[in-house]
Design a protein around this motif. Structure first.
Motif, PDB file in Angstrom:
ATOM      1  N   GLY A  84      22.258  51.702  41.971  1.00 16.92           N
ATOM      2  CA  GLY A  84      22.909  52.582  40.998  1.00 16.92           C
ATOM      3  C   GLY A  84      24.373  52.806  41.320  1.00 16.92           C
ATOM      4  N   GLU A  85      24.654  52.952  42.627  1.00 16.34           N
ATOM      5  CA  GLU A  85      26.040  53.180  43.030  1.00 16.34           C
ATOM      6  C   GLU A  85      26.891  51.936  42.795  1.00 16.34           C
ATOM      7  N   ILE A  86      26.325  50.770  43.062  1.00 14.07           N
ATOM      8  CA  ILE A  86      27.051  49.511  42.824  1.00 14.07           C
ATOM      9  C   ILE A  86      27.369  49.345  41.345  1.00 14.07           C
ATOM     10  N   ALA A  87      26.394  49.648  40.501  1.00 14.52           N
ATOM     11  CA  ALA A  87      26.593  49.523  39.049  1.00 14.52           C
ATOM     12  C   ALA A  87      27.684  50.464  38.554  1.00 14.52           C
ATOM     13  N   GLU A  88      27.844  51.594  39.228  1.00 12.29           N
ATOM     14  CA  GLU A  88      28.869  52.565  38.848  1.00 12.29           C
ATOM     15  C   GLU A  88      30.235  52.201  39.431  1.00 12.29           C
ATOM     16  N   LEU A  89      30.251  51.699  40.664  1.00  9.61           N
ATOM     17  CA  LEU A  89      31.517  51.454  41.361  1.00  9.61           C
ATOM     18  C   LEU A  89      32.231  50.195  40.893  1.00  9.61           C
ATOM     19  N   GLU A  90      31.506  49.143  40.578  1.00 16.53           N
ATOM     20  CA  GLU A  90      32.159  47.877  40.212  1.00 16.53           C
ATOM     21  C   GLU A  90      33.075  48.012  38.991  1.00 16.53           C
ATOM     22  N   PRO A  91      32.606  48.624  37.873  1.00 17.27           N
ATOM     23  CA  PRO A  91      33.540  48.808  36.753  1.00 17.27           C
ATOM     24  C   PRO A  91      34.644  49.813  37.063  1.00 17.27           C
ATOM     25  N   LYS A  92      34.338  50.782  37.931  1.00 22.80           N
ATOM     26  CA  LYS A  92      35.353  51.768  38.311  1.00 22.80           C
ATOM     27  C   LYS A  92      36.490  51.081  39.077  1.00 22.80           C
ATOM     28  N   ILE A  93      36.138  50.145  39.969  1.00 20.98           N
ATOM     29  CA  ILE A  93      37.143  49.428  40.740  1.00 20.98           C
ATOM     30  C   ILE A  93      37.992  48.558  39.821  1.00 20.98           C
ATOM     31  N   GLU A  94      37.368  47.912  38.829  1.00 22.29           N
ATOM     32  CA  GLU A  94      38.122  47.100  37.866  1.00 22.29           C
ATOM     33  C   GLU A  94      39.122  47.958  37.094  1.00 22.29           C
ATOM     34  N   THR A  95      38.671  49.153  36.705  1.00 22.21           N
ATOM     35  CA  THR A  95      39.559  50.077  35.980  1.00 22.21           C
ATOM     36  C   THR A  95      40.719  50.509  36.863  1.00 22.21           C
ATOM     37  N   LEU A  96      40.426  50.819  38.125  1.00 19.83           N
ATOM     38  CA  LEU A  96      41.474  51.230  39.057  1.00 19.83           C
ATOM     39  C   LEU A  96      42.471  50.102  39.300  1.00 19.83           C
ATOM     40  N   GLU A  97      41.972  48.872  39.358  1.00 22.95           N
ATOM     41  CA  GLU A  97      42.878  47.734  39.543  1.00 22.95           C
ATOM     42  C   GLU A  97      43.848  47.604  38.379  1.00 22.95           C
ATOM     43  N   GLU A  98      43.354  47.782  37.153  1.00 22.70           N
ATOM     44  CA  GLU A  98      44.226  47.717  35.985  1.00 22.70           C
ATOM     45  C   GLU A  98      45.242  48.852  35.996  1.00 22.70           C
ATOM     46  N   GLU A  99      44.788  50.039  36.403  1.00 28.88           N
ATOM     47  CA  GLU A  99      45.697  51.189  36.489  1.00 28.88           C
ATOM     48  C   GLU A  99      46.798  50.924  37.506  1.00 28.88           C
ATOM     49  N   ILE A 100      46.417  50.365  38.644  1.00 26.09           N
ATOM     50  CA  ILE A 100      47.389  50.096  39.699  1.00 26.09           C
ATOM     51  C   ILE A 100      48.367  49.001  39.276  1.00 26.09           C
ATOM     52  N   LYS A 101      47.867  47.973  38.582  1.00 28.41           N
ATOM     53  CA  LYS A 101      48.748  46.910  38.092  1.00 28.41           C
ATOM     54  C   LYS A 101      49.830  47.475  37.178  1.00 28.41           C
ATOM     55  N   LEU A 102      49.430  48.433  36.336  1.00 20.96           N
ATOM     56  CA  LEU A 102      50.414  49.072  35.452  1.00 20.96           C
ATOM     57  C   LEU A 102      51.430  49.862  36.260  1.00 20.96           C
ATOM     58  N   LEU A 103      50.941  50.570  37.289  1.00 24.22           N
ATOM     59  CA  LEU A 103      51.846  51.368  38.123  1.00 24.22           C
ATOM     60  C   LEU A 103      52.787  50.488  38.946  1.00 24.22           C
ATOM     61  N   LEU A 104      52.345  49.264  39.241  1.00 24.17           N
ATOM     62  CA  LEU A 104      53.148  48.362  40.069  1.00 24.17           C
ATOM     63  C   LEU A 104      54.189  47.584  39.268  1.00 24.17           C
ATOM     64  N   ILE A 105      54.128  47.680  37.940  1.00 24.35           N
ATOM     65  CA  ILE A 105      55.141  47.006  37.127  1.00 24.35           C
ATOM     66  C   ILE A 105      56.508  47.582  37.481  1.00 24.35           C
ATOM     67  N   PRO A 106      57.471  46.732  37.852  1.00 23.92           N
ATOM     68  CA  PRO A 106      58.800  47.246  38.214  1.00 23.92           C
ATOM     69  C   PRO A 106      59.402  48.058  37.067  1.00 23.92           C
ATOM     70  N   LYS A 107      59.847  49.234  37.385  1.00 24.12           N
ATOM     71  CA  LYS A 107      60.435  50.109  36.368  1.00 24.12           C
ATOM     72  C   LYS A 107      61.913  49.765  36.166  1.00 24.12           C
ATOM     73  N   ASP A 108      62.335  49.799  34.919  1.00 21.76           N
ATOM     74  CA  ASP A 108      63.750  49.623  34.611  1.00 21.76           C
ATOM     75  C   ASP A 108      64.478  50.876  35.084  1.00 21.76           C
ATOM     76  N   PRO A 109      65.401  50.754  36.035  1.00 22.48           N
ATOM     77  CA  PRO A 109      66.097  51.948  36.547  1.00 22.48           C
ATOM     78  C   PRO A 109      66.885  52.678  35.469  1.00 22.48           C
ATOM     79  N   GLN A 110      67.139  52.005  34.341  1.00 21.45           N
ATOM     80  CA  GLN A 110      67.888  52.647  33.260  1.00 21.45           C
ATOM     81  C   GLN A 110      67.004  53.575  32.420  1.00 21.45           C
TER      82      GLN A 110
END
Length: 360
Positions: A84-110
């Motif tokens: 049950g925990e694996i079924a819950e954690l695997e999609p959660k990790i995928e979601t977190l990876e997408e969130e982190i990828k967005l946060l890691l996009i270099p921001k335009d300093p302007q």
């Protein structure tokens, strides 16, 4: 499974975050206001990445533990809990990876800066000037919706109430990040008030949005400037029209000319004109720094005639179409009244998709 490339980047950012945190407690850094503000800004920008990183690492650790229980534990009840925990954690990790990828996009300093907006009538004569006035009102209303502050810099009006050229600043949190998408050729299709036979005409206006330059970014030699003062013209009140309060600044090396006449004080007009000049020079320097990119954009954007546009406003059909993303909305009056968020949000989303594609 964890994405090792993401973990490697997060390790480096965590180390940087800790180093900046230590610097923020250094008395020498605290005593240097500019340095302290810069480090504090970097620290705050890293915070959401570090917080997401901790959630990601915790989820990965919990998933590893659950998989270990499933593989090695003989207790069927524990194994079922692990499933049950694996079924819950695997999609959660995928979601977190997408969130982190967005946060890691270099921001335009302007993006965090204020914006200077320049609107000019283009093809179409008086009708283009009338539409330029409507665009200016649209952006002012958009700014009001977001509680941004608008300050006029220079306006050249026509006899029918149109605008040949308008320059104004918009100040607030993340203004340039929102307004930058408005740069380009805007086309209007409607029956002009100057047209007697009811024929629809296409006219254009050009909009330029520049990030407001800070004093520390560009130092201008006073010897490179010619400053002229003269009497303001047009609407502005008795004091504005009867004193030499208007200012024209010419940057001799580049030939750039900036005028400001909307304030009663000559000193305020001079400060504002210098602010605009600094922003234009900085934009010019950035364009020259990457000449290949600038040439590529010139080929794509073209010369700015009726057939080259980023957006079309068709009043007869009540339609606004942004040609860069193929978005069409049938609520032209709302948009002209400053309700631009749906368009700007869509353009921002497309930019994120492009940046994610470049990172892969």
């Amino acid at each position: 499974m964890a994405d090792n490339s993401i973990l490697t980047r997060l390790d480096g950012l965590k180390l940087k975050y800790e180093e900046i945190g230590q610097k923020l407690t250094d008395p020498e850094v605290i005593a240097d206001v500019k340095q302290f503000i810069q480090f504090n800004k970097e620290y705050r920008e890293l915070e959401p990445i570090i917080e997401a990183s901790e959630r990601y690492r915790t989820a990965i650790a919990n998933l590893t533990e659950a998989k270990d229980i499933l593989a090695n534990d003989k207790d069927e009840e524990m194994r079922e809990m692990a499933r049950g925990e694996i079924a819950e954690l695997e999609p959660k990790i995928e979601t977190l990876e997408e969130e982190i990828k967005l946060l890691l996009i270099p921001k335009d300093p302007q993006d965090a800066k204020n914006a200077i907006v320049e609107i000019r009538g283009g093809a179409g004569g008086e009708e283009s000037c009338l539409f330029a006035a409507e665009l200016m009102r649209m952006y002012i209303r958009y700014a009001e919706r977001h509680h941004f502050r608008v300050e006029p810099i220079s306006t050249t009006e026509t006899e029918l109430g149109g605008i040949k050229e308008a320059v104004f600043s918009i100040a607030g949190s993340g203004v340039f990040a929102r307004m930058k998408y408005e740069s380009g050729v805007h086309r209007v299709q409607r029956v002009p008030i100057t047209e007697s036979n009811g024929k629809i005409q296409s006219s254009t206006c050009t909009v330029a949005v520049l990030p407001e330059a800070e004093d520390v970014e560009l130092q201008i030699d006073p010897k490179d400037l010619r400053i002229d003062v003269y009497r303001s013209t047009g609407h502005g009140g008795q004091c504005v029209n009867t004193t030499d309060s208007a200012v024209r600044i010419t940057h001799l090396p580049t030939g750039l000319v900036v005028t400001c006449q909307d304030q009663k004080s000559q000193l305020k007009n001079r400060d504002t004109a210098m602010q605009v000049l600094r922003s234009r020079l900085l934009a010019k320097m950035r364009a020259e720094k990457d000449a290949a990119y600038a040439e590529n954009r010139r080929v794509q954007v073209g010369t700015g005639d009726r057939s080259e546009r980023i957006r079309t406003y068709n009043f007869r059909e009540g339609r606004v179409t942004d040609h860069r993303i193929g978005l069409t909305l049938y609520r032209i009056q709302d948009i002209i009244d400053g309700d631009l968020d749906e368009i700007i949000d869509a353009l921002h989303a497309e930019e994120i998709v492009e940046r994610l594609r470049e990172m892969r």
